[in-house]
Design a protein around this motif. Structure first.
Motif, PDB file in Angstrom:
ATOM      1  N   SER A   6       7.541  32.196  25.263  1.00 43.74           N
ATOM      2  CA  SER A   6       6.151  32.296  24.813  1.00 43.74           C
ATOM      3  C   SER A   6       5.992  31.757  23.392  1.00 43.74           C
ATOM      4  O   SER A   6       4.954  31.172  23.066  1.00 43.74           O
ATOM      5  CB  SER A   6       5.663  33.736  24.905  1.00 43.74           C
ATOM      6  N   ALA A   7       7.004  31.915  22.554  1.00 44.33           N
ATOM      7  CA  ALA A   7       6.948  31.375  21.189  1.00 44.33           C
ATOM      8  C   ALA A   7       6.972  29.849  21.230  1.00 44.33           C
ATOM      9  O   ALA A   7       6.250  29.181  20.474  1.00 44.33           O
ATOM     10  CB  ALA A   7       8.094  31.910  20.352  1.00 44.33           C
TER      11      ALA A   7
ATOM     12  N   ALA B 142       5.975  27.978  23.755  1.00 44.03           N
ATOM     13  CA  ALA B 142       4.692  27.559  24.318  1.00 44.03           C
ATOM     14  C   ALA B 142       3.584  27.630  23.268  1.00 44.03           C
ATOM     15  O   ALA B 142       2.732  26.735  23.173  1.00 44.03           O
ATOM     16  CB  ALA B 142       4.338  28.412  25.522  1.00 44.03           C
ATOM     17  N   ALA B 143       3.595  28.669  22.454  1.00 44.44           N
ATOM     18  CA  ALA B 143       2.583  28.816  21.411  1.00 44.44           C
ATOM     19  C   ALA B 143       2.729  27.713  20.367  1.00 44.44           C
ATOM     20  O   ALA B 143       1.723  27.136  19.903  1.00 44.44           O
ATOM     21  CB  ALA B 143       2.690  30.186  20.759  1.00 44.44           C
ATOM     22  N   ALA B 144       3.973  27.398  20.006  1.00 45.45           N
ATOM     23  CA  ALA B 144       4.210  26.333  19.024  1.00 45.45           C
ATOM     24  C   ALA B 144       3.751  24.986  19.580  1.00 45.45           C
ATOM     25  O   ALA B 144       3.140  24.176  18.868  1.00 45.45           O
ATOM     26  CB  ALA B 144       5.680  26.284  18.647  1.00 45.45           C
TER      27      ALA B 144
ATOM     28  N   THR C 278       1.440  24.490  21.824  1.00 42.54           N
ATOM     29  CA  THR C 278      -0.022  24.512  21.868  1.00 42.54           C
ATOM     30  C   THR C 278      -0.611  24.245  20.492  1.00 42.54           C
ATOM     31  O   THR C 278      -1.565  23.472  20.345  1.00 42.54           O
ATOM     32  CB  THR C 278      -0.521  25.870  22.396  1.00 42.54           C
ATOM     33  N   GLU C 279      -0.048  24.857  19.464  1.00 33.59           N
ATOM     34  CA  GLU C 279      -0.528  24.644  18.093  1.00 33.59           C
ATOM     35  C   GLU C 279      -0.351  23.190  17.674  1.00 33.59           C
ATOM     36  O   GLU C 279      -1.238  22.605  17.034  1.00 33.59           O
ATOM     37  CB  GLU C 279       0.210  25.557  17.131  1.00 33.59           C
TER      38      GLU C 279
ATOM     39  N   SER D   2      -0.243  20.589  19.638  1.00 33.45           N
ATOM     40  CA  SER D   2      -1.199  19.788  20.399  1.00 33.45           C
ATOM     41  C   SER D   2      -2.592  19.901  19.797  1.00 33.45           C
ATOM     42  O   SER D   2      -3.314  18.899  19.664  1.00 33.45           O
ATOM     43  CB  SER D   2      -1.214  20.243  21.855  1.00 33.45           C
ATOM     44  N   GLN D   3      -2.988  21.097  19.417  1.00 34.22           N
ATOM     45  CA  GLN D   3      -4.302  21.304  18.802  1.00 34.22           C
ATOM     46  C   GLN D   3      -4.384  20.596  17.454  1.00 34.22           C
ATOM     47  O   GLN D   3      -5.426  20.035  17.099  1.00 34.22           O
ATOM     48  CB  GLN D   3      -4.579  22.793  18.645  1.00 34.22           C
TER      49      GLN D   3
END
Length: 64
Positions: free
Chosen positions: A4-5, A7-9, A11-12, A14-15
């Protein structure tokens, strides 16, 4: 927790890339608009009619 960490990284990141791309697009558009405005201003300034008669300033008085 690790997945999950990660995936969150991802996503950040990509944003952040998307936000950078949007900012660059807005900057390019702003520069285009400024270029158009500058061109219009230069064209308008070249159309100004001089207030002096055309013969004024065409001769030099060399006898003083």
């Amino acid at each position: 927790m690790e997945i999950s960490a990660i995936a969150a990284a991802a996503t950040e990141m990509s944003q952040a890339r998307f936000a950078d791309a949007v900012q660059m697009t807005v900057l390019k558009k702003a520069l285009d608009i400024q270029s158009q405005n500058a061109t219009q201003l230069i064209e308008a300034a070249s159309k100004v009619i001089p207030s002096n008669p055309p013969n004024l300033g065409s001769r030099i008085d060399t006898i003083a």
